[in-house]
Motif scaffolding. Structure first.
Motif, short mmCIF file in Angstrom:
data_model
loop_
_atom_site.label_atom_id
_atom_site.label_comp_id
_atom_site.label_asym_id
_atom_site.label_seq_id
_atom_site.Cartn_x
_atom_site.Cartn_y
_atom_site.Cartn_z
N GLY A 1 19.59 -7.48 17.45
CA GLY A 1 19.31 -8.90 17.27
C GLY A 1 18.09 -9.21 16.43
N PHE A 2 17.41 -8.20 15.92
CA PHE A 2 16.20 -8.41 15.13
C PHE A 2 16.49 -9.22 13.89
N ASP A 3 15.63 -10.21 13.59
CA ASP A 3 15.77 -11.09 12.43
C ASP A 3 14.73 -10.70 11.39
N SER A 4 15.17 -10.08 10.30
CA SER A 4 14.24 -9.61 9.27
C SER A 4 13.69 -10.74 8.41
N THR A 5 14.13 -11.98 8.63
CA THR A 5 13.57 -13.12 7.90
C THR A 5 12.47 -13.81 8.70
N ALA A 6 12.28 -13.40 9.95
CA ALA A 6 11.27 -14.03 10.81
C ALA A 6 9.98 -13.20 10.81
N ARG A 7 8.87 -13.90 10.83
CA ARG A 7 7.59 -13.18 10.93
C ARG A 7 7.55 -12.36 12.21
N THR A 8 7.02 -11.17 12.09
CA THR A 8 7.06 -10.21 13.20
C THR A 8 5.68 -9.61 13.41
N ALA A 9 5.36 -9.31 14.66
CA ALA A 9 4.15 -8.55 15.00
C ALA A 9 4.59 -7.16 15.46
N TRP A 10 4.21 -6.15 14.70
CA TRP A 10 4.58 -4.77 14.97
C TRP A 10 3.42 -4.03 15.61
N LEU A 11 3.75 -3.03 16.44
CA LEU A 11 2.70 -2.18 17.01
C LEU A 11 3.15 -0.72 17.02
N ALA A 12 2.27 0.15 16.49
CA ALA A 12 2.45 1.60 16.57
C ALA A 12 1.21 2.16 17.26
N GLU A 13 1.25 2.18 18.57
CA GLU A 13 0.12 2.63 19.40
C GLU A 13 0.47 3.97 20.02
N GLY A 14 -0.43 4.95 19.87
CA GLY A 14 -0.16 6.26 20.45
C GLY A 14 1.04 6.94 19.84
N LEU A 15 1.27 6.75 18.56
CA LEU A 15 2.49 7.24 17.91
C LEU A 15 2.21 8.16 16.72
N LEU A 16 1.32 7.76 15.83
CA LEU A 16 1.24 8.40 14.52
C LEU A 16 0.88 9.88 14.58
N MET A 17 0.08 10.29 15.57
CA MET A 17 -0.28 11.70 15.66
C MET A 17 0.91 12.59 16.00
N TYR A 18 2.00 11.98 16.46
CA TYR A 18 3.21 12.73 16.79
C TYR A 18 4.22 12.73 15.64
N LEU A 19 3.80 12.21 14.48
CA LEU A 19 4.65 12.18 13.30
C LEU A 19 4.02 13.01 12.18
N PRO A 20 4.82 13.73 11.40
CA PRO A 20 4.30 14.35 10.18
C PRO A 20 3.85 13.27 9.19
N ALA A 21 3.05 13.65 8.22
CA ALA A 21 2.51 12.69 7.25
C ALA A 21 3.62 11.93 6.52
N GLU A 22 4.63 12.66 6.09
CA GLU A 22 5.73 12.02 5.36
C GLU A 22 6.45 11.00 6.23
N ALA A 23 6.63 11.32 7.51
CA ALA A 23 7.30 10.40 8.41
C ALA A 23 6.46 9.15 8.67
N GLN A 24 5.14 9.31 8.68
CA GLN A 24 4.26 8.15 8.83
C GLN A 24 4.44 7.19 7.66
N ASP A 25 4.44 7.73 6.43
CA ASP A 25 4.65 6.88 5.26
C ASP A 25 6.00 6.17 5.32
N LYS A 26 7.03 6.91 5.71
CA LYS A 26 8.37 6.33 5.78
C LYS A 26 8.45 5.24 6.83
N LEU A 27 7.77 5.45 7.95
CA LEU A 27 7.76 4.45 9.02
C LEU A 27 7.21 3.12 8.51
N PHE A 28 6.07 3.16 7.83
CA PHE A 28 5.45 1.91 7.39
C PHE A 28 6.16 1.32 6.17
#
Length: 311
Positions: free
Chosen positions: A175-202
């Protein structure tokens, strides 16, 4: 060890780290001068059946016990871990408060773990909170809270998926609406991703975010290897001294990647206006810095809290 297709529940691998964080929030909640209130953290920890060492974090006298059994530096590390989680939680709680005050009504919490913000924050009417995480982790949280009569304070939608998969498609399907302003949070996550995956995520977050959207994240430290090794040794000492087997070594779950982008710089180069503050600075600002923590003078050994707005 991590693999490209590993998975977990709340009792194994990365899933157990959510129990550790919830235990720290529970201890903070019981303080008379608490920075945050999470009335569901203790419940979620007590029923998880995860690493016993994390459950011991609920003991308010644990720091004193560690100092008596070991030394002041190890006790300071345990106390720092608790304080850090409280400060981090408070920082991102404030981020969400500011976002909804500005009129944002769509929230996405990536790798939500045992985050209970959808249940404990005072969301304005019409707010939808999407939670993304491993299916078994989401199932455990929602079942535990539902069975205990706890209901969300916003419209909560689960998106059970691994973030290494096509999570944008799954998010839209929920149901996510990509035309609506959104507040995203990545807390306690990035250290569990490789560098390339971090770039892809953002990059994916950017594709889903119209102007005025916001994102916040806790970074992986730039030079954290030495400090992580110290933390590994100290947690083993704690487990041995208290007579408990440590079944999960958190440091084995983290990706150590020297090519990882500096997040605030990456966001500023990709259509966002970002700012960052170091975790030690924020801890000092709110009066929760712990003296005696190893490598205290090396800011690059600690995470940053980054917030950004889409241009």
């Amino acid at each position: 060890m991590r693999t490209h297709d590993d998975t977990w529940d709340i009792k194994t691998s990365v899933g157990t780290t959510a129990v550790m964080v919830a235990a720290a929030r529970a201890v903070e909640t019981d303080r008379p001068d608490a920075l945050i209130r999470d009335p569901y953290a203790k419940l979620l920890v007590a029923n998880a059946g995860a690493d016993v060492l994390w459950e011991l974090m609920l003991d308010p006298s644990m720091v004193t016990k560690v100092e008596k059994a070991l030394d002041a530096e190890t006790a300071a590390t345990v106390q720092h871990l608790r304080s850090y989680q409280a400060v981090r939680t408070n920082f991102f709680d404030t981020y969400f408060t500011n976002a909804v005050t500005d009129g944002i009504r769509q929230v996405v919490i990536l790798a939500s773990g045992l985050d209970s913000r959808a249940y404990r924050l005072d969301w304005p009417a019409g707010t939808t909170v999407y939670e993304l995480d491993q299916p078994k982790v989401l199932e455990y949280k929602s079942k535990t809270l539902t069975d205990n009569g706890v209901t969300p304070t916003a419209l909560r939608r689960e998106v059970p998926i691994d973030l290494r998969q096509d999570w944008p498609a799954a998010l839209r399907a929920a149901g996510f609406d990509s035309t609506a302003r959104t507040a995203w949070l990545a807390e306690g996550l990035l250290m569990y991703l490789p560098a390339e995956a971090q770039d892809k995520l953002f990059a994916r977050i950017g594709e889903l975010s119209p102007a005025g959207s916001r994102v916040a994240a806790e970074t992986s430290p730039l030079r954290g290897d030495q400090r992580r090794q110290q933390m590994r040794e100290q947690f083993k000492k704690v487990a041995d001294a208290l007579g408990h087997e440590q079944t999960v070594d958190v440091q084995e779950l983290i990706y150590h990647d020297e090519n990882r982008a500096i997040l605030a710089e990456w966001l500023n180069d990709h259509g966002w206006r970002a700012t960052a503050c170091s975790a030690p600075d924020e801890m000092r600002r709110v009066g929760r810095w712990i003296e005696g923590v190893p490598m205290a003078d090396d800011k690059d050994a600690f995470a940053e809290f980054v917030t950004a707005e889409r241009l």
